[in-house]
Design an enzyme around this catalytic site. Structure first.
Site, short mmCIF file in Angstrom:
data_model
loop_
_atom_site.label_atom_id
_atom_site.label_comp_id
_atom_site.label_asym_id
_atom_site.label_seq_id
_atom_site.Cartn_x
_atom_site.Cartn_y
_atom_site.Cartn_z
N ALA A 150 -9.45 4.55 41.08
CA ALA A 150 -9.24 3.90 40.02
C ALA A 150 -9.12 4.55 39.03
O ALA A 150 -8.30 5.68 39.08
CB ALA A 150 -10.14 2.26 39.84
N SER A 151 -9.35 4.47 37.82
CA SER A 151 -9.48 5.11 36.33
C SER A 151 -9.88 6.78 36.18
O SER A 151 -9.61 6.87 35.18
CB SER A 151 -9.83 4.68 35.53
OG SER A 151 -8.98 3.06 35.03
N VAL A 152 -10.42 6.83 37.67
CA VAL A 152 -11.27 8.76 37.70
C VAL A 152 -10.14 9.26 38.04
O VAL A 152 -10.00 10.78 37.16
CB VAL A 152 -12.57 8.78 38.66
CG1 VAL A 152 -12.54 9.92 38.77
CG2 VAL A 152 -13.09 7.60 38.32
N TYR A 191 -7.35 -0.57 26.11
CA TYR A 191 -7.58 0.54 27.00
C TYR A 191 -5.79 -0.11 28.27
O TYR A 191 -5.16 -1.65 27.81
CB TYR A 191 -8.40 0.01 27.86
CG TYR A 191 -8.42 0.79 29.02
CD1 TYR A 191 -8.44 2.54 28.71
CD2 TYR A 191 -9.05 -0.15 30.52
CE1 TYR A 191 -8.51 2.61 30.23
CE2 TYR A 191 -9.32 1.10 31.48
CZ TYR A 191 -8.95 2.61 31.02
OH TYR A 191 -9.38 3.50 32.20
N LYS A 250 -7.41 9.16 35.70
CA LYS A 250 -6.69 8.74 34.12
C LYS A 250 -7.14 10.47 33.74
O LYS A 250 -6.09 11.58 33.16
CB LYS A 250 -7.31 7.94 32.99
CG LYS A 250 -6.90 6.48 33.49
CD LYS A 250 -7.74 5.68 32.77
CE LYS A 250 -6.66 4.39 32.71
NZ LYS A 250 -7.22 3.92 33.88
#
Length: 401
Positions: free
Chosen positions: A78-80, A189, A82
């Site tokens: 997921a947002s890791v 976000y 980014k």
């Protein structure tokens, strides 16, 4: 609303004579979360002074199969994703192939979302820096209050469902939706990192997966990190989601679950990770191991070699947004790809000023305290506890105890 929304204050004031992480306290925090069935499994790595001082795989990778968690387990990130894709952008900047003040339209000529009607609805100019800092005016579909929201009506994917779209098609849909504010006038976000993925493709003239491998994961030997995984790789952890007063339930098929109050929720399809044709979501679509991600954090913490010059790493870790940042996380601003702690007192945190932090909706958290030469990665298979629940605060406090 943010990935930090449930992190609670530390249980005591930060110690003035910190002697480094104490493994027994860290293990106690992990054991407590497992015993209370807030987590099913986790991999926690702690680096101090450039070496791993604590590592542990705990609990179960697959509860129903009785499969223990292993240190080299793979997780849906997921947002890791980014900070990985943001680092790819910074590598291109370091190579002189783009500048952070480039308008997005230099690289994606058709990406032209308009200002909100309240500001006249005219064309907006978004820079790459604004995408990196989440000050572009873009949002997320999962923040919308109903399935009749503008991103939902446009059919936008947040990158965690298996939409059948290409990256270009999803960017086209994102660009159809008016911005929520004029670029550079607020913080939210957003899908900005997915747009950055499109920019990386355009600059490199290559699909995002290959570009990220060339720019970031290859040089760092992050061999477990990619945009999809093989069904034959038995290391992939099974995802679970916390219930109200019940043990976490196994996620199977399309699962829609709210991460925040008064929102429709995130659309998860755990099988997306096996689909090599799913579009590469720069903000939510990768898979990898805790050890791989620690390689990235330690490279950046140590000054960026072999990826970046130290000055660009310093720029990534600087608070670019002042008082703007997650509205439920006082004291945090945003750098180029992750949050930056600018006021530990306001945040009631034992972390040093300048600490970097973020996480991922599948159940992950991480932070880097450069002042204390400290990097911590905690990948779990339990959302949202591992992202923003009590475990995140307990682990933080245990590290600093």
């Amino acid at each position: 609303m943010s990935l930090l929304h449930e992190i609670s204050p530390p249980s005591s004031a930060p110690a003035t004579a910190w002697r480094g992480p104490q493994p027994a306290r860290i293990d106690a925090a992990i054991d407590h979360a497992l015993a209370e069935q807030r987590l099913v499994g986790a991999v926690v790595l702690v680096a101090h002074g450039g070496r791993i001082v604590h590592r542990r795989a705990a609990g179960l990778s697959d509860r129903e199969a009785g499969q223990p968690m292993r240190e080299d387990a793979l997780f849906r990130l997921a947002s890791v994703s980014k900070p990985i894709v943001s680092t790819a952008v910074m590598v291109l900047a370091g190579q002189g192939r783009l500048t952070l003040d480039d308008p997005v339209t230099r690289w994606l000529p058709d990406f032209r979302p308009r200002l909100p009607d309240s500001l006249g609805g005219g064309e907006a100019t978004i820079t790459l820096r604004q995408l990196l800092t989440h000050t572009s005016g873009l949002g997320y579909r999962f923040f919308e209050a109903s399935e009749d929201g503008p991103y939902a009506r446009a059919g936008v994917s947040d990158g965690m469902d298996n939409s059948g779209l290409t990256l270009a098609e999803n960017l086209q849909r994102i660009a159809q939706v008016p911005l929520q504010f004029a670029p550079g006038t607020g913080w939210l976000y957003s899908l900005a990192t997915d747009v950055l993925g499109g920019v990386v493709e355009a600059v490199c003239g290559a699909p995002l997966a290959g570009a990220v491998r060339t720019l970031v994961t290859g040089p760092l030997q992050m061999h477990d990190t990619d945009f999809f995984a093989s069904r034959d790789d038995g290391r992939l952890a099974t995802p679970y989601v916390n219930g109200q007063g019940t043990a976490p339930r196994r996620m199977e098929g399309l699962t829609v679950t709210p991460a925040f109050e008064d929102t429709v929720g995130i659309r998860f399809d755990p099988a997306r990770v096996f689909d090599a044709t799913a579009f590469p979501s720069g903000g939510a679509g990768m898979v990898g191991s805790a050890g791989d991600f620690m390689r990235l954090l330690e490279s950046l913490r140590g000054g960026g070699a072999p990826l970046l010059p130290a000055g660009l790493v310093d720029d990534m870790g600087r608070n670019h947004t002042g008082a703007w940042g997650p509205d439920d996380a006082p004291g945090y601003g945003f750098g180029l790809g992750f949050s930056v702690l600018h006021d530990p007192q306001a945040a009631q945190s034992p972390e040093s000023e300048g600490t970097w932090r973020w996480g991922g909706a599948y159940g992950h958290s991480w932070f880097v305290d450069r002042a204390r030469a400290l990097s911590v990665v905690a990948f779990t298979n339990t959302l949202y506890e591992g992202m923003s629940g009590r475990f995140v605060a307990d682990l933080r406090d245990a590290v600093y105890a």
